[in-house]
Design an enzyme around this catalytic site. Structure first.
Site, PDB file in Angstrom:
ATOM      1  N   SER A 157       0.829  -1.194   0.000  1.00  0.00           N
ATOM      2  CA  SER A 157       0.000   0.000   0.000  1.00  0.00           C
ATOM      3  C   SER A 157       0.879   1.267   0.000  1.00  0.00           C
ATOM      4  CB  SER A 157      -0.954  -0.043   1.203  1.00  0.00           C
ATOM      5  OG  SER A 157      -1.956   0.928   1.097  1.00  0.00           O
TER       6      SER A 157
ATOM      7  N   ASP B  26      -9.866  -4.686  -4.538  1.00  0.00           N
ATOM      8  CA  ASP B  26      -9.293  -3.677  -3.640  1.00  0.00           C
ATOM      9  C   ASP B  26     -10.141  -2.408  -3.648  1.00  0.00           C
ATOM     10  OD1 ASP B  26      -7.678  -1.838  -2.240  1.00  0.00           O
ATOM     11  OD2 ASP B  26      -5.838  -2.780  -2.954  1.00  0.00           O
TER      12      ASP B  26
ATOM     13  N   HIS C  43      -7.914  -5.362  -0.050  1.00  0.00           N
ATOM     14  CA  HIS C  43      -6.650  -4.663   0.235  1.00  0.00           C
ATOM     15  C   HIS C  43      -5.901  -5.458   1.299  1.00  0.00           C
ATOM     16  CE1 HIS C  43      -4.097  -1.183  -0.223  1.00  0.00           C
ATOM     17  NE2 HIS C  43      -4.089  -0.955   1.081  1.00  0.00           N
TER      18      HIS C  43
END
Length: 224
Positions: A119, A173, A204
Site C-alpha cells: 500500500s 481492492d 486490500h
C-alpha cells in the site's frame, strides 16, 4: 521528518546474513504488521536473508481527519492524482535510503537488497527504488500506485532500469483501486522496465497463495 535511522523490527537468519529484504508497511500500521510473514514464506533453513520491517514516522493524515498515525507521507485527497504529498514522499525516501545504506555498510551489497512495500509502503518502495543510484536485487510493490500519478517519478536512475519488479494487486481492492496499480504497470512497461504483474482475488490485503508466490520470487532474486 529527521533523516535518522528508523526504528524497526529486524529478523535475522540462523546463518550469517548475506542478503536483505526491507519491507515497508501501509498507512496506520507498523513494522509489526508484516513481521509475522517471515515463517509463512517457508524459506530454506539456511537462507541467509535478513528481514527489516521499519516503523514509519508518526504524523497527521489529512484524509483521516488529521489524526496522527504512522504514515510515510500525508494523504490529502482520495483523488489518485492528488493523493500523495510529494514533499512527504521525498522526506521518507531519505529515511529509506538511510536504511539501505545501513545494510550496505554492514557488508550486504545493494544487489543483494530487495525493497518491498504494501500500500503506502509499496508506493514508497517503487518511488525510492526507481530513483536509487545503486542496482538493487528487486522491487516488490504490493497493492500500490505511483505517487506521481500518470507519469514515472522524476530522476529515475539507470542503475535500476533492469531490476526485477513484482507488482501484485487485489482484484477487489476498495482502498487502492486495481486501476491505480495498472496505471503504474503500464508506465513501467512503456519505459521497458523488467516488471511482472499478478492480481489475486482479494481486497486490500495479502493471501497465503500470494505469499507463496512471493517466496519463490524472493528466493530467485536472493538465493539463486
Amino acid at each position: 521528518m529527521p533523516t535518522t535511522l528508523l526504528e524497526r523490527i529486524t529478523i535475522e537468519p540462523k546463518s550469517p546474513a548475506t542478503s536483505c529484504v526491507i519491507w515497508l508497511h501501509g498507512l496506520g500500521d507498523s513494522g509489526a504488521g508484516f513481521a509475522p510473514i517471515v515463517p509463512v514464506l517457508a524459506l530454506p533453513e539456511n537462507h541467509g536473508i535478513r528481514f527489516v520491517f521499519p516503523h514509519a514516522p508518526e504524523q497527521a493524515v489529512t484524509i483521516n481527519q488529521g489524526y496522527v498515525m504512522r504514515s510515510w507521507y500525508d494523504i490529502k485527497s482520495m483523488d489518485l492524482h492528488n493523493r500523495a504529498d510529494i514533499e512527504g514522499v521525498l522526506a521518507s525516501e531519505k529515511l529509506v535510503k538511510c536504511l539501505i545504506q545501513e545494510q550496505i555498510d554492514s557488508g550486504i551489497p545493494a544487489e543483494k537488497i530487495i525493497l518491498a512495500g504494501f500500500s503506502q509502503g509499496g508506493v514508497l518502495s517503487l518511488f525510492t527504488a526507481l530513483r536509487f543510484e545503486h542496482s538493487l536485487a528487486g522491487i516488490l510493490a504490493l497493492s500500490c500506485y505511483l505517487p506521481t500519478a500518470d507519469k514515472l517519478p522524476e530522476q529515475c536512475h539507470s542503475a535500476n532500469a533492469d531490476t526485477p519488479i513484482l507488482q501484485n494487486h487485489g482484484e477487489r481492492d476498495g482502498v487502492v483501486p486495481i486501476s491505480a496499480g495498472k496505471i503504474a504497470n503500464d508506465l513501467l512497461n512503456a519505459a521497458k522496465y523488467n516488471v511482472t504483474w499478478k492480481s489475486y482475488p482479494m481486497e486490500h490485503s495479502v493471501l497465503p497463495e500470494q505469499l507463496a508466490d512471493i517466496s519463490v520470487w524472493l528466493q530467485a532474486r536472493l538465493l539463486a
